[in-house]
Write an enzyme that holds these catalytic residues in place. Structure first.
Site, PDB file in Angstrom:
ATOM      1  N   ASP A 252       0.817  -1.226   0.000  1.00 21.18           N
ATOM      2  CA  ASP A 252       0.000   0.000   0.000  1.00 21.18           C
ATOM      3  C   ASP A 252       0.846   1.270   0.000  1.00 21.18           C
ATOM      4  O   ASP A 252       0.406   2.316   0.466  1.00 21.18           O
ATOM      5  CB  ASP A 252      -0.949   0.041   1.215  1.00 21.18           C
ATOM      6  CG  ASP A 252      -1.742  -1.243   1.382  1.00 21.18           C
ATOM      7  OD1 ASP A 252      -2.347  -1.668   0.376  1.00 21.18           O
ATOM      8  OD2 ASP A 252      -1.748  -1.812   2.485  1.00 21.18           O
ATOM      9  N   GLU A 253       2.057   1.202  -0.548  1.00 19.66           N
ATOM     10  CA  GLU A 253       2.943   2.368  -0.502  1.00 19.66           C
ATOM     11  C   GLU A 253       2.618   3.415  -1.563  1.00 19.66           C
ATOM     12  O   GLU A 253       3.122   4.541  -1.486  1.00 19.66           O
ATOM     13  CB  GLU A 253       4.413   1.934  -0.680  1.00 19.66           C
ATOM     14  CG  GLU A 253       4.944   1.018   0.388  1.00 19.66           C
ATOM     15  CD  GLU A 253       4.812  -0.438   0.011  1.00 19.66           C
ATOM     16  OE1 GLU A 253       5.399  -1.281   0.691  1.00 19.66           O
ATOM     17  OE2 GLU A 253       4.106  -0.735  -0.999  1.00 19.66           O
TER      18      GLU A 253
ATOM     19  N   LYS B 154       0.926   4.796  -8.520  1.00 24.01           N
ATOM     20  CA  LYS B 154       1.121   6.171  -8.977  1.00 24.01           C
ATOM     21  C   LYS B 154       2.505   6.363  -9.581  1.00 24.01           C
ATOM     22  O   LYS B 154       2.661   7.028 -10.618  1.00 24.01           O
ATOM     23  CB  LYS B 154       0.924   7.149  -7.813  1.00 24.01           C
ATOM     24  CG  LYS B 154       1.156   8.601  -8.219  1.00 24.01           C
ATOM     25  CD  LYS B 154       0.971   9.570  -7.068  1.00 24.01           C
ATOM     26  CE  LYS B 154       1.210  11.009  -7.524  1.00 24.01           C
ATOM     27  NZ  LYS B 154       1.051  11.992  -6.438  1.00 24.01           N
TER      28      LYS B 154
ATOM     29  N   GLN C 259       2.439  -5.765  -3.293  1.00 26.83           N
ATOM     30  CA  GLN C 259       2.674  -5.821  -1.848  1.00 26.83           C
ATOM     31  C   GLN C 259       3.950  -5.067  -1.474  1.00 26.83           C
ATOM     32  O   GLN C 259       4.237  -4.034  -2.063  1.00 26.83           O
ATOM     33  CB  GLN C 259       2.680  -7.274  -1.352  1.00 26.83           C
ATOM     34  CG  GLN C 259       1.321  -7.932  -1.378  1.00 26.83           C
ATOM     35  CD  GLN C 259       1.181  -8.955  -2.478  1.00 26.83           C
ATOM     36  OE1 GLN C 259       2.091  -9.279  -3.204  1.00 26.83           O
ATOM     37  NE2 GLN C 259      -0.019  -9.462  -2.627  1.00 26.83           N
TER      38      GLN C 259
ATOM     39  N   LYS D  52       2.704  10.099  -0.093  1.00 23.38           N
ATOM     40  CA  LYS D  52       1.785  10.627   0.915  1.00 23.38           C
ATOM     41  C   LYS D  52       2.455  11.544   1.935  1.00 23.38           C
ATOM     42  O   LYS D  52       2.079  11.574   3.110  1.00 23.38           O
ATOM     43  CB  LYS D  52       1.065   9.471   1.621  1.00 23.38           C
ATOM     44  CG  LYS D  52       0.056   8.764   0.713  1.00 23.38           C
ATOM     45  CD  LYS D  52      -0.955   7.955   1.502  1.00 23.38           C
ATOM     46  CE  LYS D  52      -2.093   7.489   0.611  1.00 23.38           C
ATOM     47  NZ  LYS D  52      -3.137   6.756   1.336  1.00 23.38           N
TER      48      LYS D  52
ATOM     49  N   SER E 296       5.769  12.558  -3.496  1.00 26.70           N
ATOM     50  CA  SER E 296       4.349  12.763  -3.787  1.00 26.70           C
ATOM     51  C   SER E 296       3.765  13.708  -2.744  1.00 26.70           C
ATOM     52  O   SER E 296       3.895  13.481  -1.542  1.00 26.70           O
ATOM     53  CB  SER E 296       3.599  11.435  -3.766  1.00 26.70           C
ATOM     54  OG  SER E 296       2.220  11.637  -3.966  1.00 26.70           O
TER      55      SER E 296
END
Length: 419
Positions: A13-14, A18, A222, A329, A408
């Site tokens: 979920d890194e 994107k 993953q 994020k 990001s």
């Protein structure tokens, strides 16, 4: 040309999707090398959001060829629904997707086995997504599996029924109720749909493209800390999520590997059971979950949240041979007065700077604290970022010895700073 690799450095979920989407314009070939439909790569652009499960993240790029490699386990029903959703958006999937004949198939009975096994574990559950991934890989290593190339065989239905009978014999050991015909008709219909795509001997295809000088980007699913060998065993996935998995999952030599792009969040998340040294159970953890919308792209399960774990990150960088880092994020941490990073573990009163073998060790993280920063979402260059955030980035670079090349600052494709 070399084959460049992009993979996650945490527990998945890194934000790999994107970065693959961002880099895909430079690579005519994008190839998934492991994992199955439990992985969800989210991509946001032009006001729309997409979640890819089995299809490589270069699918939205004109002219790109997307290869589903031999290391992937493929569920025909999930593949069909994903392709049809993309086709409805005008994406020409049949022109852009090639499927390895050596990729293994997930059967409906694999899902049943997954659910029965997880139910039998009780409190020892590993947090499986119940997509049939583990049982499919068990059949692969047990030399019982069905592969994509088998659907071309005249006796395919005989091979299918042989494997189903084996699954039924295994299910007898569980006190688990099921319908043996569950999803079988839909699965066979999806197999017919899948036959409309081009099947390839992907190891020959990839190596020929490299020989011709074509850029190839290898995409992992993953994250490193879920690797079957190097992750927090037994709370891991069933495949090799590390850099070496690209070689076995696509049939390329280590000599062909070029850049290794390691993706990590500015904080940490995890789905399911297993150790998570920096996990937060307080309001800060809830705030991270809320601001980062930390819910599984496929499962919708709320993710566990915590501060960045530098001990685990350095371990992943070492195992993967990372040459460039991408921080995702970063904007989610905006607004916190203080931001913490775990720089060591305290175990039994002693400090350690390595990941312990004992998955069940009681770990107390040792933190370094940084001043927080304001909004990042409108930043268009590294120079325009707050000094406190740049201090955070440069500390990570100094500790890992690897440059942070991509940052990001928001979910959209355009909210990305490339250094």
């Amino acid at each position: 040309m070399k084959a460049d690799i992009i993979l996650g450095l945490q527990w998945g979920d890194e934000g790999k999707g994107k970065v693959v989407d961002l880099l895909a314009s430079s690579y005519p070939v994008i190839a998934r090398f492991q994992g199955g439909p439990n992985a969800g790569h989210s991509i946001h652009f032009e006001g729309k959001s997409y979640v890819l499960r089995s299809i490589p993240s270069g699918i939205f790029r004109d002219g790109a060829i997307n290869v589903i490699g031999n290391g992937v386990v493929l569920d025909p029903m999930t593949f069909r629904s994903e392709c049809e959703a993309l086709e409805a958006q005008g994406v020409p999937v049949r022109e852009r997707i090639l499927i390895s004949r050596k990729a293994h198939l997930i059967l409906p009975t694999h899902r049943i086995l997954d659910a029965a096994s997880e139910a039998a574990k009780g409190k020892s559950k590993i947090g499986s997504t119940l997509k049939g991934i583990g049982p499919a890989y068990m059949d692969k290593t047990g030399r019982n599996g069905l592969r994509v190339g088998d659907v071309e065989a005249e006796d395919f239905m005989t091979r299918l029924e042989t494997l189903r009978k084996k699954h039924f014999s295994v299910l007898r050991q569980y006190d688990y109720q099921y319908d043996p015909q569950t999803d079988l008709a839909a699965w066979l219909s999806a197999i017919d749909y899948m036959k409309g795509f081009r099947f390839i001997d992907s190891e020959y295809f990839i190596n020929e493209e490299l020989r011709k000088g074509t850029g190839v980007l290898c995409e992992g699913a993953q994250g490193t800390m879920l690797d079957v060998d190097f992750g927090s065993y037994p709370f891991v996935t069933s495949s090799s999520t590390v850099c070496a998995g690209a070689c076995t999952g696509l049939g390329i030599s280590p000599h062909e590997v070029g850049e290794v792009y390691g993706i990590f969040k500015a904080y940490c998340t995890r789905v399911g059971s297993g150790p998570f040294p920096t996990e937060l159970f307080d309001e800060t953890g809830e705030e991270l979950r809320r601001k980062g919308f930390e819910f599984g792209a496929v499962t919708k399960r709320p993710r566990r949240t915590g501060w960045l774990d530098l001990v685990a990150l350095k371990y992943a960088v070492m195992v993967d041979g990372v040459t460039a880092l991408s921080m995702m994020k970063s904007d989610v941490l905006s607004g916190f007065d203080k931001v913490k990073v775990a720089v060591a573990y305290r175990i039994g009163g002693k400090e350690y700077r390595h990941v312990p073998y004992d998955t069940y060790a009681e770990i107390e993280p040792v933190y370094r604290e940084f001043d927080g920063w304001g909004d990042l979402t409108c930043a268009s260059s590294y120079e325009s970022l707050p000094s406190s955030f740049k201090e955070y980035v440069e500390f990570i670079e100094a500790e890992t010895g690897v440059p942070v090349k991509i940052i990001s600052v928001g979910p959209d494709r355009s909210q990305t700073i490339v250094r």
